[in-house]
Design an enzyme around this catalytic site. Structure first.
Site, PDB file in Angstrom:
ATOM      1  N   GLU A 163       0.975 -14.214   4.205  1.00  0.00           N
ATOM      2  CA  GLU A 163      -0.226 -14.582   3.461  1.00  0.00           C
ATOM      3  C   GLU A 163      -0.141 -15.999   2.880  1.00  0.00           C
ATOM      4  OE1 GLU A 163      -2.690 -12.791   3.690  1.00  0.00           O
ATOM      5  OE2 GLU A 163      -2.051 -10.710   3.951  1.00  0.00           O
ATOM      6  N   HIS A 187      -0.228 -11.119  -5.151  1.00  0.00           N
ATOM      7  CA  HIS A 187      -0.946 -10.141  -4.330  1.00  0.00           C
ATOM      8  C   HIS A 187      -0.179  -8.831  -4.350  1.00  0.00           C
ATOM      9  CE1 HIS A 187      -2.984  -8.065  -1.168  1.00  0.00           C
ATOM     10  NE2 HIS A 187      -2.001  -8.223  -0.282  1.00  0.00           N
ATOM     11  N   HIS A 189      -0.547  -4.287  -3.758  1.00  0.00           N
ATOM     12  CA  HIS A 189      -1.291  -3.165  -3.201  1.00  0.00           C
ATOM     13  C   HIS A 189      -1.522  -2.130  -4.307  1.00  0.00           C
ATOM     14  CE1 HIS A 189       0.275  -4.167   1.127  1.00  0.00           C
ATOM     15  NE2 HIS A 189      -0.481  -5.129   0.593  1.00  0.00           N
ATOM     16  N   GLU A 217     -10.769  -3.688 -23.366  1.00  0.00           N
ATOM     17  CA  GLU A 217     -10.070  -4.974 -23.294  1.00  0.00           C
ATOM     18  C   GLU A 217     -10.490  -5.809 -22.083  1.00  0.00           C
ATOM     19  OE1 GLU A 217      -5.869  -4.750 -22.425  1.00  0.00           O
ATOM     20  OE2 GLU A 217      -6.160  -2.885 -21.312  1.00  0.00           O
ATOM     21  N   HIS A 258      -7.257  -2.787   0.780  1.00  0.00           N
ATOM     22  CA  HIS A 258      -5.996  -3.524   0.962  1.00  0.00           C
ATOM     23  C   HIS A 258      -5.276  -3.796  -0.360  1.00  0.00           C
ATOM     24  CE1 HIS A 258      -3.800  -6.997   3.230  1.00  0.00           C
ATOM     25  NE2 HIS A 258      -3.087  -6.606   2.179  1.00  0.00           N
TER      26      HIS A 258
END
Length: 323
Positions: A163, A187, A189, A217, A258
């Site tokens: 990525e 990133h 999952h 919040e 994803h």
């Protein structure tokens, strides 16, 4: 009794106290010296080891925190950090000799010459804390922002995260928009956030509003809202471009089916941002598992009052009246 105490203080305690203080002061002085990049200690130059540096230790901790949350099965997820100039100078003597350049796959001229600490492709987050030199890499970008080369890490072979194009395009956008303050792209999952992408419309307004309503919040932590990308093949230029476009508006981008991308100034803020979104998603999943309709919730006027007290600006596009 008085004589014994007096004898102890004069004859025994004071000399030993003096010796103790001398040792403590010497230790403090040595610690100050070795915390500097290059210092002469006994005529030798001390150079900080890469794994001793604060930014590497912070990176490793964040990666392990994410794994402990259950967000990084197998080799899932990736993390990158843009080094500060002083951090580069601090570790430069320990970097590998420059090697061959490799195309990034995208153009990021705004990051030309920058250094990044990144996770490796196919590497498991659970192993980062065990053997970081195998799982991580420090890469250098060329003067055009189109190629990179590895300067440290991945000692058993490999390449940076698949990525990398998305990470670097996000870094370029955030560096410009925040005057260089944002340095972390993460990133993960995130289970509950992914689950919501199967049942909610893939729309920025809907996702933002539902997440805001699920935890008070949230509008304070991510007042700009969240962006959503429909399902796309990961790792390529197309999804990188789409994500970078949304990063111009948001610090959080959700990839349908994803995971999630977050941007922040440091490891704590970035991890905390992603953690907050995922916690809210978890609450929403539990609500939806009990009933499709809420009996009560946080209203648009409640959000406006919250924004006033916490001095944040909430876009009106997310404060629509529901039918």
């Amino acid at each position: 009794m008085w004589f014994c105490e007096s004898f102890f203080l004069k004859i025994v305690y004071k000399p030993h106290k003096t010796i103790y203080n001398t040792l403590v002061n010497n230790k403090k002085q040595l610690k100050r010296e070795i915390n500097t990049t290059e210092n002469h200690i006994n005529g030798r130059i001390y150079i900080m080891k890469i794994l001793e540096s604060k930014f590497v230790r912070g990176f490793i901790k964040m990666a392990d925190d994410g794994y402990q949350q259950g967000w990084h099965e197998r080799n899932g997820g990736n993390l990158s950090y843009r080094l500060k100039p002083e951090e580069v100078e601090m570790i430069k003597p320990r970097l590998n000799a420059p090697g061959e350049w490799t195309p990034i796959g995208v153009e990021v001229p705004g990051l030309a010459g920058e250094f990044f600490l990144v996770t490796g492709s196919g590497k498991y987050f659970r192993n980062i804390i065990v053997d970081p030199e195998v799982c991580l890499a420090i890469i250098e970008l060329d003067e055009t922002g189109t190629n990179y080369r590895i300067r440290w890490g991945l000692v058993e072979g490999g390449r940076p995260t698949s990525e990398l194009p998305t990470h670097l395009m996000n870094h370029e956008v955030k560096k410009k928009l925040t005057n260089g303050r944002h340095r972390v792209i993460y990133h993960a999952h995130t289970t509950n956030t992914i689950a919501l992408t199967f049942v909610l419309p893939l729309d920025d307004k809907v996702f933002t509003r539902e997440l805001w309503e699920s935890a008070t919040e949230c509008p304070v932590v991510f007042p700009d809202g969240v962006g959503v990308v429909g399902w796309m093949v990961p790792g390529g230029r197309e999804i990188a471009v789409k994500t970078a476009e949304l990063m111009k508006k948001y610090d959080v981008v959700i990839w349908a089916h994803h995971g999630m991308f977050c941007s922040g100034e440091d490891f704590d803020l970035t991890f905390g941002l992603l953690h907050t979104v995922e916690k809210s998603a978890e609450i929403l999943v539990k609500i939806l598992s009990m009933t499709p309709r809420k009996l009560q919730t946080i209203t648009p006027d409640n959000f406006r009052a919250l924004a006033k007290d916490f001095k944040v600006s909430l876009p009106e596009e997310f404060l629509y009246e529901k039918e």
